[in-house]
Structures are given as structure tokens and as C-alpha cells.
Design a protein around this motif. Structure first.
Motif, PDB file in Angstrom:
ATOM      1  N   ALA A 131       2.948  -1.010   4.375  1.00 39.51           N
ATOM      2  CA  ALA A 131       2.442   0.461   3.944  1.00 39.51           C
ATOM      3  C   ALA A 131       3.442   1.166   3.939  1.00 39.51           C
ATOM      4  N   ARG A 132       3.518   1.933   2.791  1.00 38.42           N
ATOM      5  CA  ARG A 132       4.803   3.122   2.677  1.00 38.42           C
ATOM      6  C   ARG A 132       3.869   4.373   2.545  1.00 38.42           C
ATOM      7  N   GLY A 133       4.463   5.589   2.860  1.00 34.06           N
ATOM      8  CA  GLY A 133       3.601   6.786   2.892  1.00 34.06           C
ATOM      9  C   GLY A 133       4.400   7.955   2.211  1.00 34.06           C
ATOM     10  N   LEU A 134       3.602   8.799   1.602  1.00 31.18           N
ATOM     11  CA  LEU A 134       4.104   9.957   1.094  1.00 31.18           C
ATOM     12  C   LEU A 134       3.665  11.136   1.646  1.00 31.18           C
ATOM     13  N   GLU A 135       4.072  12.261   2.185  1.00 23.73           N
ATOM     14  CA  GLU A 135       3.525  13.286   3.072  1.00 23.73           C
ATOM     15  C   GLU A 135       4.153  14.534   2.597  1.00 23.73           C
ATOM     16  N   ILE A 136       3.478  15.560   2.653  1.00 25.87           N
ATOM     17  CA  ILE A 136       4.088  16.962   2.250  1.00 25.87           C
ATOM     18  C   ILE A 136       4.593  17.790   3.396  1.00 25.87           C
ATOM     19  N   ASP A 137       3.952  17.326   4.510  1.00 29.95           N
ATOM     20  CA  ASP A 137       4.369  18.291   5.549  1.00 29.95           C
ATOM     21  C   ASP A 137       5.449  17.509   6.325  1.00 29.95           C
ATOM     22  N   LEU A 178      -2.837   7.519  -9.037  1.00 29.62           N
ATOM     23  CA  LEU A 178      -3.129   6.344  -8.121  1.00 29.62           C
ATOM     24  C   LEU A 178      -3.579   5.132  -8.686  1.00 29.62           C
ATOM     25  N   LEU A 179      -4.152   5.373  -9.799  1.00 29.51           N
ATOM     26  CA  LEU A 179      -4.702   4.011 -10.539  1.00 29.51           C
ATOM     27  C   LEU A 179      -3.605   3.554 -11.463  1.00 29.51           C
ATOM     28  N   ARG A 180      -2.641   4.152 -11.672  1.00 27.52           N
ATOM     29  CA  ARG A 180      -1.448   3.893 -12.321  1.00 27.52           C
ATOM     30  C   ARG A 180      -0.492   3.051 -11.556  1.00 27.52           C
ATOM     31  N   ASP A 193       6.781   9.651  -9.942  1.00 28.19           N
ATOM     32  CA  ASP A 193       8.221   9.090  -9.979  1.00 28.19           C
ATOM     33  C   ASP A 193       7.990   7.443  -9.484  1.00 28.19           C
ATOM     34  N   TYR A 194       6.825   7.075  -9.237  1.00 26.25           N
ATOM     35  CA  TYR A 194       6.527   5.668  -8.837  1.00 26.25           C
ATOM     36  C   TYR A 194       6.189   4.752 -10.069  1.00 26.25           C
ATOM     37  N   VAL A 197       1.042  -0.954  -0.046  1.00 23.26           N
ATOM     38  CA  VAL A 197      -0.079   0.144   0.197  1.00 23.26           C
ATOM     39  C   VAL A 197       0.829   1.375   0.143  1.00 23.26           C
ATOM     40  N   LEU A 198       0.644   2.251  -0.669  1.00 28.02           N
ATOM     41  CA  LEU A 198       0.994   3.561  -0.809  1.00 28.02           C
ATOM     42  C   LEU A 198      -0.100   4.551  -0.089  1.00 28.02           C
ATOM     43  N   ASP A 199       0.126   5.203   1.232  1.00 27.84           N
ATOM     44  CA  ASP A 199      -0.629   6.018   1.618  1.00 27.84           C
ATOM     45  C   ASP A 199      -0.223   7.499   1.379  1.00 27.84           C
ATOM     46  N   VAL A 200      -0.921   7.988   0.466  1.00 27.23           N
ATOM     47  CA  VAL A 200      -0.554   9.382  -0.223  1.00 27.23           C
ATOM     48  C   VAL A 200      -1.118  10.515   0.832  1.00 27.23           C
ATOM     49  N   GLY A 201      -0.203  11.363   1.431  1.00 26.24           N
ATOM     50  CA  GLY A 201      -0.889  12.244   2.289  1.00 26.24           C
ATOM     51  C   GLY A 201      -1.225  11.672   3.636  1.00 26.24           C
TER      52      GLY A 201
END
Length: 195
Positions: free
Chosen positions: A41-47, A100-102, A72-73, A20-24
């Protein structure tokens, strides 16, 4: 501490063993719950503060912006992508959903419903954007740049040939029916997949 209701629904729906990639991802709260059930689970976060908090919780998170960094993914890198209460803050929600769906064949997308009856009533009676439990700050302080409704999101996915596999609607913190969800639901969670 209990998960936010939309996150609890997502955590329950993601199968053990999924990637899983948890975006935000915020401070990684959902990732912790997913990890406890054997999800990678992996994450991408801007803050940056949230990135630090998630890493301090032992989560694999990188700082990045969903508007630019999802590109980039690699294709199909994950089983599920998650975008919880972040869609309305993105520059181009349609492009983010496509990304997301790519990177994953299925995605969870949750958002506050800006057509909820309390929002409509506040606009009708006061002529102002409301401040509510889910939208707790004034219009000029909010990170929300797109005011999406349940009907708007359904139209977007239909136009893009995206299949809706399941939908959950919440009123307060409780599930509510699909009947009249466009005005009854405060929050919506969609599980979508490429047509």
C-alpha cells in the motif's frame, strides 16, 4: 483501535499481495491494516500533518492533491485505487474517478450519502444543512464541496461506462440492504472497474 467501518470493508475486500494506492489516506490507518495482510500500500495525502503521521507509522506516503497529482502516476501502476470519504471534497469528482481507473483497473470509492433521510429531514424541518455524526461541522466549515448521493454516483458511473462490481451500504456502522439505499444509507462504498 478498530478501523472505521468503511475502511474495514475495504481492508477485508482487498486481496493479499495487491498493489494499492490510497488517495486521501489520512494518517495511514487503512494502509497499516492492508500491510498486515501482505498488501503493498502506498498513499497520497494533501494534509502535511497526516503525511507526517502516516510516515511515522512506517507507511509510504507522499504529499499531494488528488485534483492534480494523480496525473503523475503511470497507467496501470496499481491493482486497486482507494478514495475513501474524499470524493465529495474534490474539485471534479468525475475526473478523479477517471484517473483512479486509469492508474488501477479497480477502485474503491466511499462517500457520505447526502440523500440520507436524516439529511432530508433536517433540510425539510429546519431549512438548513444538517450537522450529523458523518457530517459533524457546519456547512461553512466543511471540506465538502459536492453533495453526492448514492443515486448521483450510480448515474455518474453509468454515464462513464464504468462497471459497479460490488456495493456496500452502511446505516450507522452496520451494513444495510440495497433496498431504498438512496434514503436509508448514511454511507456507501462502491467497488468499480472499467467497463
Amino acid at each position: 483501535m478498530a478501523l472505521r467501518p468503511d475502511l474495514a470493508i475495504i481492508a477485508d475486500a482487498v486481496p493479499a499481495g495487491a498493489r494499492v494506492l490510497d488517495v486521501g489516506c489520512g494518517d495511514g490507518e487503512l494502509m497499516v491494516a492492508l500491510g498486515a495482510k501482505g498488501v503493498d500500500a502506498r498513499g497520497l495525502e494533501i494534509d502535511p500533518a497526516n503525511v507526517t503521521a502516516a510516515i511515522a507509522r512506517g507507511q509510504s506516503v507522499v504529499q499531494g492533491d488528488a485534483n492534480r497529482d494523480l496525473a503523475d502516476y503511470p497507467d496501470g501502476a496499481f491493482d486497486y485505487a482507494i478514495l475513501s470519504q474524499t470524493l465529495q471534497t474534490t474539485e471534479r469528482p468525475d475526473r478523479v474517478v477517471e484517473e483512479l481507473l486509469r492508474i488501477a483497473p479497480r477502485a474503491f470509492v466511499s462517500f457520505p450519502n447526502f440523500a440520507h433521510w436524516r439529511v432530508r429531514l433536517a433540510l425539510l424541518w429546519n431549512g438548513r444543512m444538517p450537522v450529523t455524526r458523518l457530517l459533524p461541522v457546519a456547512w461553512y466549515e466543511t471540506p465538502n464541496i459536492h453533495h453526492v448521493t448514492v443515486s448521483d454516483f450510480r448515474d455518474l458511473v453509468r454515464a462513464r461506462g464504468i462497471r459497479v462490481e460490488r456495493v456496500w451500504h452502511l446505516s450507522g456502522d452496520k451494513p444495510t440492504s440495497d433496498a431504498a439505499a438512496s434514503w436509508r444509507a448514511e454511507h456507501a462504498i462502491f467497488l468499480i472497474a472499467r467497463g
